[in-house]
Motif scaffolding. Structure first.
Motif, mmCIF file in Angstrom:
data_model
loop_
_atom_site.group_PDB
_atom_site.id
_atom_site.type_symbol
_atom_site.label_atom_id
_atom_site.label_comp_id
_atom_site.label_asym_id
_atom_site.label_seq_id
_atom_site.Cartn_x
_atom_site.Cartn_y
_atom_site.Cartn_z
ATOM 1 N N LYS A 19 0.836 -1.207 0.000
ATOM 2 C CA LYS A 19 0.000 0.000 0.000
ATOM 3 C C LYS A 19 0.866 1.251 0.000
ATOM 4 O O LYS A 19 0.647 2.189 -0.766
ATOM 5 N N PHE A 84 -4.890 -3.673 -6.892
ATOM 6 C CA PHE A 84 -4.826 -3.478 -5.446
ATOM 7 C C PHE A 84 -6.223 -3.387 -4.843
ATOM 8 O O PHE A 84 -6.458 -3.854 -3.725
ATOM 9 N N SER A 88 -7.330 -5.771 -1.973
ATOM 10 C CA SER A 88 -7.795 -5.185 -0.706
ATOM 11 C C SER A 88 -9.136 -5.760 -0.282
ATOM 12 O O SER A 88 -9.355 -6.027 0.904
ATOM 13 N N TRP A 121 -9.129 0.298 1.284
ATOM 14 C CA TRP A 121 -7.818 -0.253 1.588
ATOM 15 C C TRP A 121 -7.667 -0.343 3.096
ATOM 16 O O TRP A 121 -8.487 0.185 3.838
ATOM 17 N N PRO A 131 -3.644 5.283 -1.557
ATOM 18 C CA PRO A 131 -2.829 4.508 -2.500
ATOM 19 C C PRO A 131 -3.335 4.574 -3.940
ATOM 20 O O PRO A 131 -2.620 4.191 -4.865
#
Length: 148
Positions: A19, A84, A88, A121, A131
């Motif tokens: 992150k 991501f 997440s 996140w 991020p």
């Protein structure tokens, strides 16, 4: 089991490093952090959980590994950020299901991420360090949930 929570927490530490690489908009660091994250997943002893919990972990693990690999192998920071989000979601699902090892984490949310669809996140502090946008919009977001 406590040991499983502890092993999951070790993966969260690697996740946080990933992150932070995305917060810094550092594609190469994100590649390396994703590799470390994937290694941390391999140390989790899935035999510690049984039945439905085991099956649920296997689903989340598959997603964590798949999206972690995509981040590790991507040379495009925006694609890494896109992956991501999926990673997440699986990590948040895992932490909600299995808990943490006496630690507190914050699920944070940016409503503008992913073309205004929003994305979550995990962070170790309640201060927002986004991020999905890095220094473009470092503080865009809010704390959505506390996991402890």
């Amino acid at each position: 089991p406590t040991q499983f929570k502890s092993e999951l927490d070790n993966s969260v530490v690697s996740y946080i490093i990933l992150k932070d690489a995305l917060v810094l908009t550092d594609q190469s660091a994100a590649n390396n952090a994703a590799a470390t994250f994937l290694e941390s997943l391999s140390t989790i002893d899935m035999t510690l959980i049984k039945g439905e919990g085991h099956m649920y972990w296997m689903e989340q693990l598959k997603s964590l590994q798949s999206h972690g690999e995509k981040i590790k192998n991507s040379t495009d920071i925006e694609e890494q950020r896109n992956q991501f989000d999926f990673l997440s979601q699986a990590m948040i699902n895992s932490m909600k299901a299995f808990g943490t090892d006496n630690k507190t984490y914050y699920v944070q949310y940016c409503p503008m991420a992913k073309g205004n669809q929003g994305a979550d996140w995990i962070a170790t502090e309640n201060q927002i360090r986004n991020p999905y946008f890095g220094d473009k919009m470092m503080k865009c977001g809010s704390v959505k949930l506390e996991l402890n």
